[in-house]
Design an enzyme around this catalytic site. Structure first.
Site: not given
Length: 702
Positions: A36, A220-221, A251, A587
């Site tokens: 980000t 993004d992503e 991911q 995480r």
């Protein structure tokens, strides 16, 4: 912010990504490496340094929370408001385009957006009409969503029966569902992107308009894009080709939603001369956590290689706990959280407990209640999903679009007005005969002969109320909400316990217009809720994507859960489970604790569980093991520290083939115990599972 000041806050690889602004760019950003950050700094660089008009930069992501963070960061860097700029989710930005252009597809511009609850209600009514068992509706809705994500309309499905596993009953439901959406002037979540793609492909002038408008695309992503999102991105970027895709193939965990990890590989083929930048410095986790994660994901085939490293230090060794059953596992986790909290090292909000399936949360909740620990289920029912909020939102949807029959059926007897199912069925049958909306049919019944006075009287009261509200739909939204409460009698009917939520709804509507407010409510999910309370977060690993916590517990590291038993026979599914495990591990910032149970109640039966096959991919010495043994009183328990070679230094590791003098060849499923008394669980085809002590079993490793 000056160019020098802006770039000084980036590492060399991030800087490289921000400075490359001509042509396609693929940024492979590992977990915690600043995805980000790159997007927001790149947006700021284009806007402030290159003086690109900010309205010509399209920045897309996947969650409202991520979009809000992106906007906040850009505002902080530029000192300018981002209101009106094209920063948001794929779905919200598609809705924005459709608000301007959807009339070209035969819809009105004041269309409603159905959330999953609305879609489910519509599907149920269709199944009831077709006399198809209602238990099927969730599966049908999921299949429709999957087809739309792949840009397969009912027409395309019918034209290619052999290609998509054609089912006549399902096809009828899909066709009717889309017809009803159109009659209601409504779109569901997946329609937003599918219709935007259709709009661009069927109307070249519209595509050209937005190609000219967007000279830069930032995504993004990117690993989470499905076929429709990727197609939309390609269409919009095909003129200038200034597209920056930031993602991590390691991911990609949303295949069940249609996400295609191979879109990252396709990007390089579809956009020639793509420059690739790898972000490998991790700012989140300790090196020990990254070592565990790296050893698991390294065995994933076809991944684009990247090796994460950090300056955060080595950190604590990862802990792996084995418990006798899921209740003891939950008690261990709860007790460990209690000790961390009492030592003052962490607050409750610093801690997350992750699991593979929602069913696992029940025993965890029970254990935390026993210990008096605050917790919250993340990704559950959102604010906008609560009944009282959903009811009022349905009133607003109907006020904005009286063709919305789904919302009408929700509110027509809420509060109760003696308009039950029989009355609604009569109106629905009449509406089908007349081929018009339920509301227009209601107004027709009131004015016409041939209907009973009782039916007219029931309907008339409702119609009078909503007519008054429709006439006032353009007043300030907070005032409109108050009129809805008063005229319908909803506030007094709902009672004091719901009053706070209704007040919060009014407060959230300040300064917003009706249409944008409804769009926000429809596109909001439980994953967008803030984590402000000092409470432990309980969530599935899927829900944890994009989040980070100082302390992470991952429960149920067992075959059948991680990886899930549905995935073990399919190579692609199994590798997605590997990526999911990797996401869970990454995480954690400071501390990671993994656990498993030897026995677990799953669904209706208690099952013997084996440690996850992924554990055998982790080298010796990367974690230490403990075993939770119940004390005699069956309430408290002792944590027995096990040797570091608990799993890995024995030659009889999970997956090893062995020969027994009586039962023949078998495969080791588990290896555990003290150094001088190692025990193994072996699956022999001739006799099934056997638990053996190596001291006495006379096993021969093959």
């Amino acid at each position: 912010m000056t160019k020098q000041a802006l770039l000084s806050e980036l590492n060399p690889q991030q800087k490289d990504a921000v400075l490359n602004n001509k042509g396609p760019l693929l940024v492979l950003a590992g977990a915690g490496s600043g995805k980000t950050r790159v997007i927001t700094y790149k947006f700021t660089y284009l806007m402030s340094v290159l003086k690109i008009p900010p309205a010509s930069i399209l920045a897309m992501t996947f969650t409202n929370k991520a979009a809000a963070e992106m906007k906040e960061r850009v505002e902080g860097l530029t000192g300018k408001s981002v209101n009106g700029l094209w920063i948001g989710t794929f779905h919200s930005l598609s809705a924005r385009i459709l608000r301007k252009e959807i009339d070209k597809l035969g819809f009105q511009k004041d269309f409603c957006i159905y959330d999953s609850s609305d879609s489910g209600n519509l599907i149920r009514s269709i199944l009831k009409e077709f006399k198809i068992h209602e238990a099927l509706y969730k599966g049908i809705l999921s299949k429709i969503s999957s087809l739309k994500a792949s840009l397969i309309s009912p027409e395309k499905l019918l034209a290619n029966e052999d290609s998509y596993g054609f089912d006549e009953k399902f096809a009828r439901v899909y066709v009717r569902y889309q017809d009803e959406l159109r009659k209601n002037n409504s779109l569901d979540f997946d329609d937003l992107i599918m219709h935007t793609v259709n709009l661009c492909e069927r109307h070249p002038d519209v595509l050209e308009k937005y190609q000219k408008e967007f000279s830069y695309l930032l995504i993004d992503e990117f690993q989470d894009t499905n076929a429709s999102q990727y197609r939309l991105s390609r269409l919009l970027a095909s003129k200038h080709k200034n597209i920056c895709a930031v993602g991590d193939d390691d991911q990609s965990i949303y295949k069940f939603r249609g996400a295609e990890v191979r879109n990252i590989q396709k990007f390089k083929k579809d956009f020639s001369k793509t420059k690739v930048v790898r972000l490998e410095q991790n700012y989140r986790s300790t090196q020990n956590i990254l070592n565990i994660a790296g050893s698991v994901i390294a065995l994933s085939p076809e991944r684009m290689p990247k090796k994460l490293w950090t300056e955060n230090g080595k950190g604590e060794k990862i802990c792996y706990c084995t418990a006798i059953n899921e209740k003891e596992e939950a008690r261990y986790i709860s007790q460990s959280i209690k000790e961390l909290y009492l030592k003052g090292r962490y607050s409750y909000k610093d801690i997350a407990v992750l699991y593979r399936i929602n069913q696992q949360s029940k025993v965890l909740e029970e254990a935390m209640r026993e210990n008096g620990q605050p917790y919250r289920i993340f990704g559950g029912v959102s604010f906008y999903g609560r009944k009282e909020i959903k009811d009022i939102i349905s009133y607003l949807k109907f006020i904005a679009n009286p063709d919305d029959s789904v919302s009408l059926k929700r509110i027509v007897n809420c509060p109760p007005r003696q308009i039950g199912g029989t009355t609604i069925t009569r109106v629905e049958n009449e509406a089908r005969k007349r081929d018009e909306s339920l509301y227009n049919t209601m107004k027709h019944i009131i004015k016409s002969n041939g209907y009973t006075a009782s039916l007219k009287d029931k309907i008339r009261g409702f119609v009078n109320i909503v007519e008054e509200l429709i006439d006032e739909k353009n007043i300030a939204l907070p005032e409109l909400l108050k009129k809805v409460f008063d005229k319908t009698g909803y506030s007094s009917w709902a009672g004091e316990e719901k009053a706070d939520n209704l007040t919060a709804l009014v407060n959230s509507s300040e300064g917003k217009d009706l249409r944008s407010f409804l769009d926000t409510a429809s596109l909001f999910s439980g994953l967008d809720e803030p984590l402000n309370d000092d409470a432990v977060s309980l969530m599935t690993i899927h829900s944890s994507k994009g989040l980070e916590f100082p302390v992470v517990f991952i429960a149920g590291i067992e075959d059948g859960l991680m990886p899930h038993f549905h995935a073990v026979k399919d190579t692609d599914e199994l590798e997605e489970e590997r990526r999911l495990f990797y996401v869970g591990i990454t995480r954690a910032q400071d501390m990671l604790v993994m656990s498993c149970a030897r026995k677990r109640r799953l669904y209706t039966s208690v099952q013997e569980q084996q440690p996850s096959r992924f554990l055998s991919d982790i080298p010796p010495g990367y974690y230490h093991c403990v075993e939770k043994r119940p004390r005699a009183d069956a309430v408290a328990s002792a944590i027995v520290k096990m040797p570091a070679n608990f799993f890995n230094t024995s030659p009889y590791v999970t997956g090893a083939r062995v020969r027994h003098p009586k039962w023949g060849v078998g495969v080791v499923r588990d290896s555990y115990g003290e150094t001088d008394d190692v025990k193994v669980t072996v699956n022999f085809p001739s006799v099934g599972m056997k638990r053996l002590s190596l001291k006495f079993a006379n096993l021969e490793k093959i």
